[in-house]
Design an enzyme around this catalytic site. Sequence first.
Site, short mmCIF file in Angstrom:
data_model
loop_
_atom_site.label_atom_id
_atom_site.label_comp_id
_atom_site.label_asym_id
_atom_site.label_seq_id
_atom_site.Cartn_x
_atom_site.Cartn_y
_atom_site.Cartn_z
CD GLU A 381 38.48 64.07 30.92
OE1 GLU A 381 39.09 64.19 29.83
OE2 GLU A 381 38.73 63.17 31.72
CG HIS A 466 44.70 64.14 25.02
ND1 HIS A 466 43.75 65.10 25.26
CD2 HIS A 466 44.20 62.99 25.55
CE1 HIS A 466 42.70 64.57 25.90
NE2 HIS A 466 42.97 63.29 26.10
CG ASN A 504 38.64 64.22 25.46
OD1 ASN A 504 37.93 65.21 25.31
ND2 ASN A 504 39.03 63.80 26.62
P1 FAE Z 1 47.98 54.23 20.69
O1 FAE Z 1 46.56 54.00 21.04
O2 FAE Z 1 48.88 54.79 21.73
O3 FAE Z 1 48.56 52.83 20.18
C1 FAE Z 1 49.92 52.62 19.89
C2 FAE Z 1 50.24 51.16 20.17
O4 FAE Z 1 51.53 50.87 19.63
C3 FAE Z 1 50.32 50.83 21.66
O5 FAE Z 1 49.52 49.69 21.92
C4 FAE Z 1 51.80 50.55 21.90
O6 FAE Z 1 52.03 49.59 22.92
C5 FAE Z 1 52.26 50.06 20.54
N1 FAE Z 1 53.68 50.29 20.27
C6 FAE Z 1 54.40 51.42 20.47
N2 FAE Z 1 55.68 51.27 20.06
C7 FAE Z 1 55.76 50.00 19.52
C8 FAE Z 1 56.81 49.25 18.94
N3 FAE Z 1 58.03 49.78 18.76
N4 FAE Z 1 56.56 47.97 18.57
C9 FAE Z 1 55.32 47.43 18.75
N5 FAE Z 1 54.29 48.10 19.30
C10 FAE Z 1 54.50 49.38 19.68
O7 FAE Z 1 48.12 55.16 19.41
N6 FAE Z 1 41.48 60.05 24.22
C11 FAE Z 1 40.17 60.29 24.00
O8 FAE Z 1 39.79 60.59 22.87
N7 FAE Z 1 39.27 60.20 25.02
C12 FAE Z 1 39.63 59.91 26.30
O9 FAE Z 1 38.79 59.83 27.21
C13 FAE Z 1 41.02 59.68 26.56
N8 FAE Z 1 41.46 59.41 27.81
C14 FAE Z 1 42.78 59.07 28.01
C15 FAE Z 1 43.18 58.65 29.28
C16 FAE Z 1 44.49 58.20 29.47
C17 FAE Z 1 44.93 57.77 30.84
C18 FAE Z 1 45.38 58.14 28.37
C19 FAE Z 1 46.79 57.64 28.55
C20 FAE Z 1 44.99 58.55 27.12
C21 FAE Z 1 43.68 59.01 26.92
N9 FAE Z 1 43.23 59.39 25.66
C22 FAE Z 1 41.92 59.71 25.47
C23 FAE Z 1 44.15 59.45 24.51
C24 FAE Z 1 43.97 58.28 23.54
O10 FAE Z 1 43.97 57.06 24.23
C25 FAE Z 1 45.12 58.34 22.50
O11 FAE Z 1 45.01 59.56 21.82
C26 FAE Z 1 45.05 57.20 21.50
O12 FAE Z 1 45.14 55.94 22.14
C27 FAE Z 1 46.17 57.32 20.46
O13 FAE Z 1 45.91 56.40 19.43
P2 FAE Z 1 47.06 55.91 18.46
O14 FAE Z 1 46.48 54.95 17.50
O15 FAE Z 1 47.80 57.09 17.93
#
Ligand code: FAE
Length: 526
Positions: A381, A466, A504
């Site tokens: 990217e 990621h 991503n």
């Molecule tokens: P996620 O979105 O992390 O959701 C998990 C949720 O569970 C969170 O809200 C937590 O607060 C919550 N949680 C965790 N533990 C507990 C608990 N014990 N009790 C209650 N709640 C809890 O998971 N991906 C892309 O495809 N494109 C991008 O441009 C991109 N940019 C990124 C930039 C940054 C700075 C970051 C950090 C990540 C980026 N990502 C990107 C990665 C993407 O956001 C990530 O793969 C997804 O959000 C993961 O999705 P999940 O549903 O696995």
Amino acid sequence: MNGLSRRTLLAGGAAAAASTLLGAGRAAAALNSGDHVPALVIGSGYGGAVAALRLTRAGVQTHIVEMGMDWTGQTYSSMLEPDGRSYWLRTQTVQPVSSILGIPADRTITKYTGVLDPETFAGIRVYQGRGYGGGSLVNGGMAVTPRRDYFAEVLPSVDVAAMYATYFPRANAALGVNHVDQAWFETADCYRYARVGRDQANASGYATTFVPNVYDFDYMKKEQAGTVTRSALASEVIYGNNHGKRSLDKTYLAAAAATGRLHVTTLHTVTAVAPAATGGYSVTMNQIDTTGATVTVKTVTADRVFFAAGSVGTSKLLVAMRAQGRLPGLSSTVGQGWGTNGNVMVGRANHVWVPTGGLQSGMPAMGIDNWADPAGPVFAEIAPFPAGTELWISLYLAITKNPNRARFSYDSSTGSVGLNWTAAQNAPSAAAAKRVFDTINAAQGTVYRTDLFGSNKVWGDELTYHPLGGCVLGQATDGYGRLNGYPGLYVVDGSLIPGSIGVNPFVTITALAERNIEKIIATDLA
Ligand code: FAE
């Protein structure tokens, strides 16, 4: 059927009946101890949001429990002046780019339940979103459908034709993915950095590609024209966007709320899940305040529990439950197969006559695609460096095919879960990226920045955006995310993907969740 009919699910529980509905259709009442609910979703990121939408649309009263805040009606902190709202319970920022010209980038902030959590393990810092919408609140919005052949390689048990005909299109539509106007891109000041990165890559023999995004590009155009409040063009991204971004709270979760069957409990951290004596599962959670202090401990029961706490959150919780004997029958593969998606960051110093722009959109729109190179696949990217001033820096987040994996394990002396990824395991990522950026540097007569990720350090290889894996589809679960041995427990998030997807990841996480929840609703809830 697991002994539970859709009628039972539709009837809901005491908590569902007691909830009042807000205008948006989302129930206001938080869960209380003793409540019994039909479906409980732990976490509100991509996997959780898909489960919530499809369950509520199927008529199921669904409760999301999210450890972070609901940011609806709140404002995010500025990227250039971060405060407590930017980081999860930290007194200092932990910026991905940690210094510039020897000056540390981090600053003191007030401890608060902010939106970005750089969770730190022995050998890796894993950045994650915290709040109602999970990673969608902090990410760069890059919405990339993976290469079909690599998806098939990573998840061989999944019907690839169905994914590309049905579930990827479904995910892209529901996420609100859109494409930049390419004519506008060519002239917009805010994408000078991307054009520079593209032209330099092309001149070095590398292909580039436009990357779709969930940020509203029409809104961004208006930002550039000065007719709306700036967000992506005000350097907003990793601490949240106050405008323009179609984060999950505005897409999947809003659609789930519109059914009137979604109930949301924020600032509650799930700490335990175990079979309940009365059937279903008992779920224990800490209600916290915005300093992170536990206000009260609650236990509810749920007929079905959907783990959507993210690759790290779900893996940690399940590994702890197995070790503590609460879910002793979980597969020994739970906690395994974790990887960084081959992430590595790097910066190049451009010549002073090649400016990258003082105004940079926080939302990337272009990538270098060298994935087909068998000697070292890279999808990089072209990232912004939105410092608000000209820096002549080209920054990249490279995704590489790093075969290394790590596992989570429980430490009974501390009651915590560790991850055994070592810094050395990132070597293949840096090596693959080096081939590409050495070539670009040679062609351009430029050098690496060695001041951005520490002193005299080229590679930003101690962090990942990621995290993937830890509860791999078809190993720790069956082919649809059902946890083996525990009817009614499901994994729906990024932990299902074994450590790498080549782009991503959120579109893949969303599409896989769509595939799995469709099957679960059709077979387990029929
Ligand atoms: P996620 O979105 O992390 O959701 C998990 C949720 O569970 C969170 O809200 C937590 O607060 C919550 N949680 C965790 N533990 C507990 C608990 N014990 N009790 C209650 N709640 C809890 O998971 N991906 C892309 O495809 N494109 C991008 O441009 C991109 N940019 C990124 C930039 C940054 C700075 C970051 C950090 C990540 C980026 N990502 C990107 C990665 C993407 O956001 C990530 O793969 C997804 O959000 C993961 O999705 P999940 O549903 O696995």
